[in-house]
Design an enzyme around this catalytic site. Sequence first.
Site, PDB file in Angstrom:
ATOM      1  N   PHE A 130       0.859  -1.181   0.000  1.00  0.00           N
ATOM      2  CA  PHE A 130       0.000   0.000   0.000  1.00  0.00           C
ATOM      3  C   PHE A 130       0.896   1.232   0.000  1.00  0.00           C
ATOM      4  O   PHE A 130       1.761   1.377   0.854  1.00  0.00           O
ATOM      5  CB  PHE A 130      -0.920   0.032   1.223  1.00  0.00           C
ATOM      6  CG  PHE A 130      -1.825   1.236   1.212  1.00  0.00           C
ATOM      7  CD1 PHE A 130      -2.927   1.279   0.370  1.00  0.00           C
ATOM      8  CD2 PHE A 130      -1.551   2.344   1.999  1.00  0.00           C
ATOM      9  CE1 PHE A 130      -3.753   2.402   0.327  1.00  0.00           C
ATOM     10  CE2 PHE A 130      -2.374   3.467   1.968  1.00  0.00           C
ATOM     11  CZ  PHE A 130      -3.478   3.488   1.127  1.00  0.00           C
ATOM     12  N   ASP A 215       9.246   2.675   1.620  1.00  0.00           N
ATOM     13  CA  ASP A 215       8.055   3.396   2.070  1.00  0.00           C
ATOM     14  C   ASP A 215       7.906   3.103   3.564  1.00  0.00           C
ATOM     15  O   ASP A 215       7.399   2.052   3.945  1.00  0.00           O
ATOM     16  CB  ASP A 215       6.833   2.926   1.272  1.00  0.00           C
ATOM     17  CG  ASP A 215       5.547   3.619   1.719  1.00  0.00           C
ATOM     18  OD1 ASP A 215       5.552   4.248   2.797  1.00  0.00           O
ATOM     19  OD2 ASP A 215       4.533   3.504   0.997  1.00  0.00           O
ATOM     20  N   LYS A 244       2.572   9.808   8.324  1.00  0.00           N
ATOM     21  CA  LYS A 244       1.899   9.325   9.540  1.00  0.00           C
ATOM     22  C   LYS A 244       2.538   9.854  10.825  1.00  0.00           C
ATOM     23  O   LYS A 244       2.268  10.987  11.200  1.00  0.00           O
ATOM     24  CB  LYS A 244       1.784   7.802   9.500  1.00  0.00           C
ATOM     25  CG  LYS A 244       0.848   7.338   8.359  1.00  0.00           C
ATOM     26  CD  LYS A 244       0.257   5.964   8.537  1.00  0.00           C
ATOM     27  CE  LYS A 244      -0.912   5.720   7.605  1.00  0.00           C
ATOM     28  NZ  LYS A 244      -0.628   5.010   6.382  1.00  0.00           N
TER      29      LYS A 244
HETATM   30  C1  LIG Z   1      -0.832   5.354   4.927  1.00  0.00           C
HETATM   31  C2  LIG Z   1       0.209   4.934   3.960  1.00  0.00           C
HETATM   32  C3  LIG Z   1       0.471   5.668   2.791  1.00  0.00           C
HETATM   33  C4  LIG Z   1      -0.392   6.830   2.336  1.00  0.00           C
HETATM   34  O1  LIG Z   1      -0.381   7.876   3.237  1.00  0.00           O
HETATM   35  P1  LIG Z   1      -1.519   9.044   3.090  1.00  0.00           P
HETATM   36  O2  LIG Z   1      -1.084  10.051   4.103  1.00  0.00           O
HETATM   37  O3  LIG Z   1      -2.823   8.394   3.383  1.00  0.00           O
HETATM   38  O4  LIG Z   1      -1.449   9.545   1.711  1.00  0.00           O
HETATM   39  C5  LIG Z   1       1.530   5.284   2.005  1.00  0.00           C
HETATM   40  N1  LIG Z   1       2.288   4.216   2.331  1.00  0.00           N
HETATM   41  C6  LIG Z   1       2.065   3.484   3.449  1.00  0.00           C
HETATM   42  C7  LIG Z   1       2.970   2.353   3.771  1.00  0.00           C
HETATM   43  C8  LIG Z   1       1.011   3.809   4.289  1.00  0.00           C
HETATM   44  O5  LIG Z   1       0.768   3.063   5.362  1.00  0.00           O
END
Ligand SMILES: *Cc1c(COP(=O)(O)O)cnc(C)c1O
Length: 398
Positions: A130, A215, A244
């Site tokens: 994701f 990521d 986050k």
């Molecule tokens: C939450 C998340 C995103 C996206 O972040 P947003 O602030 O919702 O755009 C991207 N990568 C990972 C691994 C995530 O958990």
Amino acid sequence: MSITPLMPVYPRCDVRPVRGEGCYLIGERGERYLDFASGIAVNLLGHGHPKLVKAIADQAATLMHTSNLYGMPLGEKFAQRLVDTTFADTVFFTNSGAEAVECAIKTARRYHYANGEAHRHKIVTFDNAFHGRTLGTISATSQPKMRDGFEPLLPGFDVVPFNDLAAATAAVDEDTAAIMLEPVQGEGGVTPATQEFLSGLRKLCDEKGLLLILDEVQCGYARTGTFFAHEQYGLTPDIMAVAKGIGAGFPLGACLATEEAAKGMVFGTHGSTYGGNPLAMAVGMTVLDEVLGEGFLGHVKAMGARLRSALEQLIPNHDGMFEDVRGMGLMLGVKMKDSHDARAFVAHLRDHHGLLTVSAGQNVVRILPPLVIEESHISECIERISAGARSFGDANAA
Ligand SMILES: *Cc1c(COP(=O)(O)O)cnc(C)c1O
């Protein structure tokens, strides 16, 4: 008209929080929830942390927003601190995780362009990944529920199985620019990369001149007990997306890169109106001071170990419900047996036992408490899961 004023893209549950106090959320009717979801791994200092509240109030009164057309004293300071404490030499600030990943993708493509190899544009990514909800970041996943109806998407992503080094190696060709992954997959089911897999990818990138993009939007920023999860693998990326926890509730993200990897990102190649504004930077500095302060990471490790072992002890007591506990630090997942649905159990804990968790892929209940929890919160969580497992089992049997 039947459409709701809030575009109905979320199946929102009946929890309607109006206030937060530390590790608890309080709903409209005054009901209290133990918040082991943290806004999906965001509120790492809990709710209403006095230092964070004060920093926001003070900075809002001083200067909230200017423009990236001007010098950014606070931004320079915060970026310097990130540079001093990570692999990175340079930082681009964003407002979200998806934007941080977008910046990472652009940085990787532009690197090869700057090297005179513009054909190298493809990125190897992984099943169950994701990376966000923009057109670029949904292109990087293979999940139909995120992609359907939005095609044509951004071309150039080769999606292969996670933790499968041979598959990743086989996907690389002369047009490949980078490999991108979450060191611990979050939404996909709280699945850590194996040491062999991540080390192998680093080596593959070095051999083929590829950039390794991590990521760490969910697993980074102290969540796993180290500042970033990759530290536990003894390697560093070339580019990293962060969000986050970095803002602990304020919309903030960052794309970090080495000088080499960022060589294509020159004047005019990227931008953001809000990204890195003074209010965001004041938040970032305050959160960073806490996270890198005395004892913080050690506390996360200690609480993570306790929570994990307490969860593991639940397994034999609730025969046939839980499969295993996975994850690192305070990014934990309880995988449920096929006979029990994790989504339904998350709803049951929420509606009947006042405990907030999040479901994830692979039938996993994600447990993402604020990083400032104490042992009493762990005991309370375990009591609630235990009681929840009993009543859920009974309900299922009935
Ligand atoms: C939450 C998340 C995103 C996206 O972040 P947003 O602030 O919702 O755009 C991207 N990568 C990972 C691994 C995530 O958990």
